[in-house]
Structures are given as C-alpha cells and as structure tokens.
Design a protein around this motif. Structure first.
Motif, PDB file in Angstrom:
ATOM      1  N   GLY A 129      25.060 -22.209  10.501  1.00  0.00           N
ATOM      2  CA  GLY A 129      23.771 -22.770  10.085  1.00  0.00           C
ATOM      3  C   GLY A 129      22.618 -22.162  10.873  1.00  0.00           C
ATOM      4  O   GLY A 129      22.722 -21.971  12.096  1.00  0.00           O
ATOM      5  N   LYS A 176      25.517 -28.233   1.313  1.00  0.00           N
ATOM      6  CA  LYS A 176      26.819 -27.959   1.954  1.00  0.00           C
ATOM      7  C   LYS A 176      27.937 -28.639   1.173  1.00  0.00           C
ATOM      8  O   LYS A 176      29.007 -28.073   0.954  1.00  0.00           O
ATOM      9  CB  LYS A 176      26.818 -28.462   3.407  1.00  0.00           C
ATOM     10  N   SER A 183      21.502 -24.282  13.676  1.00  0.00           N
ATOM     11  CA  SER A 183      22.395 -24.393  14.824  1.00  0.00           C
ATOM     12  C   SER A 183      22.112 -23.284  15.849  1.00  0.00           C
ATOM     13  O   SER A 183      22.626 -23.319  16.966  1.00  0.00           O
ATOM     14  CB  SER A 183      23.868 -24.365  14.381  1.00  0.00           C
ATOM     15  N   PHE A 227      23.888 -41.806   6.982  1.00  0.00           N
ATOM     16  CA  PHE A 227      23.409 -40.981   8.102  1.00  0.00           C
ATOM     17  C   PHE A 227      22.071 -41.518   8.641  1.00  0.00           C
ATOM     18  O   PHE A 227      21.156 -41.788   7.878  1.00  0.00           O
ATOM     19  CB  PHE A 227      23.240 -39.533   7.637  1.00  0.00           C
ATOM     20  N   SER A 247      15.604 -34.863   6.697  1.00  0.00           N
ATOM     21  CA  SER A 247      16.692 -35.594   7.369  1.00  0.00           C
ATOM     22  C   SER A 247      16.274 -36.279   8.673  1.00  0.00           C
ATOM     23  O   SER A 247      16.985 -36.197   9.671  1.00  0.00           O
ATOM     24  CB  SER A 247      17.862 -34.654   7.660  1.00  0.00           C
ATOM     25  N   GLY A 253      18.497 -30.069   0.398  1.00  0.00           N
ATOM     26  CA  GLY A 253      17.867 -29.187   1.396  1.00  0.00           C
ATOM     27  C   GLY A 253      18.571 -29.201   2.733  1.00  0.00           C
ATOM     28  O   GLY A 253      18.337 -28.332   3.569  1.00  0.00           O
ATOM     29  N   SER A 254      19.453 -30.191   2.997  1.00  0.00           N
ATOM     30  CA  SER A 254      20.202 -30.167   4.274  1.00  0.00           C
ATOM     31  C   SER A 254      21.699 -30.354   3.999  1.00  0.00           C
ATOM     32  O   SER A 254      22.427 -29.377   3.836  1.00  0.00           O
ATOM     33  CB  SER A 254      19.649 -31.193   5.263  1.00  0.00           C
ATOM     34  N   MET A 255      22.173 -31.626   3.900  1.00  0.00           N
ATOM     35  CA  MET A 255      23.624 -31.816   3.740  1.00  0.00           C
ATOM     36  C   MET A 255      24.097 -31.650   2.292  1.00  0.00           C
ATOM     37  O   MET A 255      25.219 -31.206   2.055  1.00  0.00           O
ATOM     38  CB  MET A 255      24.026 -33.196   4.290  1.00  0.00           C
ATOM     39  N   HIS A 303      24.307 -40.174  -0.311  1.00  0.00           N
ATOM     40  CA  HIS A 303      24.474 -40.092   1.144  1.00  0.00           C
ATOM     41  C   HIS A 303      24.030 -38.747   1.717  1.00  0.00           C
ATOM     42  O   HIS A 303      23.912 -38.615   2.932  1.00  0.00           O
ATOM     43  CB  HIS A 303      25.947 -40.332   1.522  1.00  0.00           C
ATOM     44  N   PHE A 304      23.771 -37.757   0.833  1.00  0.00           N
ATOM     45  CA  PHE A 304      23.508 -36.404   1.336  1.00  0.00           C
ATOM     46  C   PHE A 304      22.165 -35.898   0.810  1.00  0.00           C
ATOM     47  O   PHE A 304      22.015 -35.657  -0.393  1.00  0.00           O
ATOM     48  CB  PHE A 304      24.639 -35.466   0.900  1.00  0.00           C
ATOM     49  N   PRO A 305      21.176 -35.680   1.702  1.00  0.00           N
ATOM     50  CA  PRO A 305      19.852 -35.260   1.220  1.00  0.00           C
ATOM     51  C   PRO A 305      19.819 -33.807   0.736  1.00  0.00           C
ATOM     52  O   PRO A 305      20.494 -32.944   1.306  1.00  0.00           O
ATOM     53  CB  PRO A 305      18.946 -35.420   2.453  1.00  0.00           C
ATOM     54  N   THR A 315      29.455 -24.426   9.707  1.00  0.00           N
ATOM     55  CA  THR A 315      29.033 -25.001  10.993  1.00  0.00           C
ATOM     56  C   THR A 315      27.560 -25.365  10.902  1.00  0.00           C
ATOM     57  O   THR A 315      26.761 -24.646  10.313  1.00  0.00           O
ATOM     58  CB  THR A 315      29.267 -24.049  12.187  1.00  0.00           C
ATOM     59  N   VAL A 344      30.280 -34.861   9.012  1.00  0.00           N
ATOM     60  CA  VAL A 344      29.435 -35.401   7.931  1.00  0.00           C
ATOM     61  C   VAL A 344      29.523 -36.928   8.013  1.00  0.00           C
ATOM     62  O   VAL A 344      30.584 -37.480   8.316  1.00  0.00           O
ATOM     63  CB  VAL A 344      29.960 -34.924   6.558  1.00  0.00           C
TER      64      VAL A 344
HETATM   65  N1  LIG Z   1      25.042 -37.379   5.622  1.00  0.00           N
HETATM   66  C1  LIG Z   1      24.812 -36.570   6.640  1.00  0.00           C
HETATM   67  N2  LIG Z   1      25.772 -36.344   7.579  1.00  0.00           N
HETATM   68  C2  LIG Z   1      25.540 -35.526   8.621  1.00  0.00           C
HETATM   69  N3  LIG Z   1      24.370 -34.851   8.825  1.00  0.00           N
HETATM   70  C3  LIG Z   1      23.379 -35.026   7.933  1.00  0.00           C
HETATM   71  C4  LIG Z   1      23.558 -35.900   6.815  1.00  0.00           C
HETATM   72  N4  LIG Z   1      22.412 -35.888   6.117  1.00  0.00           N
HETATM   73  C5  LIG Z   1      21.562 -35.076   6.727  1.00  0.00           C
HETATM   74  N5  LIG Z   1      22.124 -34.544   7.837  1.00  0.00           N
HETATM   75  C6  LIG Z   1      21.413 -33.581   8.699  1.00  0.00           C
HETATM   76  O1  LIG Z   1      21.531 -32.328   8.047  1.00  0.00           O
HETATM   77  C7  LIG Z   1      21.702 -31.318   9.050  1.00  0.00           C
HETATM   78  C8  LIG Z   1      22.309 -30.083   8.405  1.00  0.00           C
HETATM   79  O2  LIG Z   1      21.330 -29.459   7.607  1.00  0.00           O
HETATM   80  P1  LIG Z   1      20.489 -28.206   8.150  1.00  0.00           P
HETATM   81  O3  LIG Z   1      20.112 -28.385   9.594  1.00  0.00           O
HETATM   82  O4  LIG Z   1      19.399 -27.973   7.183  1.00  0.00           O
HETATM   83  O5  LIG Z   1      21.596 -27.086   7.997  1.00  0.00           O
HETATM   84  P2  LIG Z   1      21.862 -25.705   8.738  1.00  0.00           P
HETATM   85  O6  LIG Z   1      22.694 -26.020   9.953  1.00  0.00           O
HETATM   86  O7  LIG Z   1      22.635 -24.950   7.699  1.00  0.00           O
HETATM   87  O8  LIG Z   1      20.546 -25.070   9.071  1.00  0.00           O
HETATM   88  C9  LIG Z   1      22.545 -31.988  10.112  1.00  0.00           C
HETATM   89  O9  LIG Z   1      22.433 -31.359  11.357  1.00  0.00           O
HETATM   90  C10 LIG Z   1      21.955 -33.411  10.120  1.00  0.00           C
HETATM   91  O10 LIG Z   1      20.844 -33.454  11.001  1.00  0.00           O
END
Ligand SMILES: Nc1ncnc2c1ncn2[C@@H]1O[C@H](COP(=O)(O)OP(=O)(O)O)[C@@H](O)[C@H]1O
Ligand SMILES: NC(=O)OP(=O)(O)O
Length: 316
Positions: free
Chosen positions: A10, A279, A13, A246, A158, A274-276, A270-272, A236, A242
């Motif tokens: 990610g 994935k 990360s 959250f 998030s 643009g982030s989770m 449960h998963f927004p 990662t 997950v």
């Molecule tokens: N349901 C969820 N479970 C775990 N993390 C979540 C969840 N929803 C949102 N997140 C957030 O989403 C992040 C991952 O998305 P993002 O940082 O955009 O990805 P990347 O690591 O690919 O850059 C997680 O680190 C966490 O902060």
C-alpha cells in the motif's frame, strides 16, 4: 516452479508523516517491507511485487502545481506524475530487495517493469473521481483550498482526514504482461503495475496514449494475479486485519472469512470506497477467477500471515 504469491504494498504504508517524509524516510519504510518479502523468498515462495502510489502521486502533482504557481514552470500531467512514482518507488523496492538478497546470500535477481495498463476512455469513473491522493487535510484546510481551486474534489478518508480525489478507471489489460511473465519464468522477483500501472487508452490503430487518472493498485494487482496465474494474493496496508464496524466501539478484527461472508459485509457497508472497499472487491474478483487465497495485513505481519498466524484470510 514454486507457487506464485503476489504481494501488493500500500502507498500509505510507505508514508509516516503525511507529506513531510523525505525520500530517505520512504526508502527506510521500503527497506522494512523488503525484509519481510525476503523472508518469504527465503521460505521458498516465488514472489511478484506490486505497489500503490496514492500519497506519492498526489505529492508529485502538488509539487508540479506549486512550481507552476510560483515559478511558471509547466505543470506535469497527472499520468506522468503516476509514471514518475512508478519509477521512483520501483527503484527503491528494487534496490532494497537486491541489497537484502545479497546480504542473505539469496540467489535471486530483481527487475522493475514500467507497466502501462489499458483503461477505457468511456469508463464512467472519469466523471466520478473516487481515488484519494496526496496528503490528509482537516475539513477547514480542505475548504480553504477549495476556495482557491473550486474544481478540486475532497472526500473524508476512513477517519484520517480529507483528501483530494482523482478519476480511477478500472484496469482492462496489462500491456507488458508478456514481459512480466517472461521475467517471472526466468526466476526474477518482478515489481510491476506500480501505482496501479500507467493508465493508457488504446486507439483504433492499436496505439496507446496516456490519460490523466490513477488506477487502483488493488484492482490492477488482481488483474495481474489472474494473468500470471498467482495462487495467493497478499495486500499489505496500514492495518494488521480487516475489521467490521471499523473505528467504532464495537470494531471487530476478522481472522478468516469466506467469500460469502465477505460479500455480506460489503452489502452492510463495512468497507469504505477509496480505502478498504477496493481491496475487498479486488480480493473477491481474484478468488472468483483462479486465485486460491487472499491475505490482507500490514507489512510487518507478512511472514506470520502466510503461515496463517496473522492477517485477515479470505478463502473460497
Ligand atoms: N473495515 C476496515 N478495516 C480495516 N481498515 C479499514 C477499514 N475501513 C477503512 N480502513 C482504513 O483503510 C486503510 C487502507 O486503505 P488505504 O490506506 O487507502 O490503502 P493503502 O495502504 O493501499 O494506501 C486502513 O489502513 C484503515 O485505516
Ligand atoms: N494507486 C493506488 O491504488 O495507490 P494506493 O494503494 O497508495 O492507494
């Protein structure tokens, strides 16, 4: 050949200080992840690496805009900002892995493939930007920036703050897939589709042209995983597991879930986006094609996760 594992790193990360990290800070984060990838290679896995660029492509775009605003330098188009991150981050991963392998006496070569990924110019996502890039801002900062740049769109990301979003079309094909396969079959650890790949559209006479967008690297990774017949997809990111609910008091980390359970959690929001969500959608698509298992975890848990002692496992 050993079973193929594809590991997506990610973009967030690799960032610790919201845009104030130096290139050296990012390299140190890359080196930490390289240690974990080398552990997997040492354990006998055949690994392909992909990576994100959400923060980095936004930083590059902003640098170019500021250089234009204060010094009149020509702006760098978004597609080229993405290509620059693919080279820059690919270089760091390639060097970190090469050095780590040398130190451990692992006889593996590493190569980064500059990867173009085909998208459709008619993809509806061009009209509905969803991909967060660059730094996180407070609501007040984002409102202030919007006064100066009314065409910018911000979303809440998030619970971490507000970020600019850009169009994120779905990947259709990986232009350099044959080169990637050839390198894998020759024993290379390949780094590919960095930042989701450089978005290109194909014209009627079979030529390619870059288009301003940022492809989600989770979708591009899932497509690559299909095209190279990977067995396991590991994503990662910033969390070890997950979660459902959250960020709420009843947050629950998931250890092992089926495809059906995962789909139910998607329906329950449960998963927004643009982030989770990307994935999870990429994981489901991988499993519904030829993939066997998906692991979502943070880089430091990679080795434990592949042995089922960490991370969220999504299974058929
Ligand atoms: N349901 C969820 N479970 C775990 N993390 C979540 C969840 N929803 C949102 N997140 C957030 O989403 C992040 C991952 O998305 P993002 O940082 O955009 O990805 P990347 O690591 O690919 O850059 C997680 O680190 C966490 O902060
Ligand atoms: N391109 C992309 O999806 O980057 P991130 O993983 O950093 O969001």
């Amino acid at each position: 050949m050993e079973k193929l594992v594809i590991v997506a790193i990610g973009g967030n990360s690799l960032v610790r200080d919201n845009g104030r990290d130096t290139i050296q800070d990012q390299y140190e984060a890359v080196c930490e992840t390289a240690v974990n990838i080398a552990d997997m290679v040492e354990a006998g896995y055949n690994v392909v690496v992909t990576h994100g660029n959400g923060p980095q492509v936004g930083f590059g775009l902003r640098r170019s805009e500021i250089a234009n605003e204060i010094a009149g330098m020509p702006e760098v188009p978004l597609v080229n900002c993405g290509a620059d991150t693919q080279g820059g981050i690919g270089y760091q991963i390639q060097q970190a892995l090469t050095n780590e392998f040398a130190q451990r006496g692992i006889n593996k070569k590493v190569a980064t493939v500059i990867t173009q990924v085909e998208v459709s110019k008619d993809d509806p996502n061009f009209k509905n930007p969803t991909k967060p890039v660059g730094a996180f801002y407070t609501l007040e900062q984002s409102e202030e920036m919007k006064k100066e740049h009314p065409d910018w769109i911000f979303i809440e990301d998030s619970g971490r703050g507000y970020r600019r979003v850009v169009p994120s079309p779905k990947p259709i094909d990986i232009v350099e897939k044959d080169a990637i396969k050839t390198l894998i079959n020759s024993g290379f650890v390949v780094i590919a589709v960095g930042g989701g790949g450089i978005p290109v559209v194909k014209s009627d006479n079979n030529t390619y042209q870059g288009i301003d967008a940022v492809i989600d690297k989770d979708f591009a990774t899932s497509l690559l995983a299909d095209q190279v017949n990977a067995e396991t997809l590991i994503i990662t990111t910033g969390v070890s597991r997950v979660c459902i609910n959250f960020g709420k008091p009843n947050q629950l980390a998931l250890e092992k879930i089926s495809v059906e359970e995962t789909k139910q959690y998607v329906l329950e929001n449960h998963f927004p986006p643009g982030s989770m969500l990307p994935k999870i959608e990429a994981s489901l698509s991988f499993l519904e094609n030829n993939g066997t298992r998906v692991i979502i975890t943070n880089p430091e848990s990679l080795k434990d996760a592949i042995n089922e002692n960490a991370g969220t496992h999504i299974v058929k």
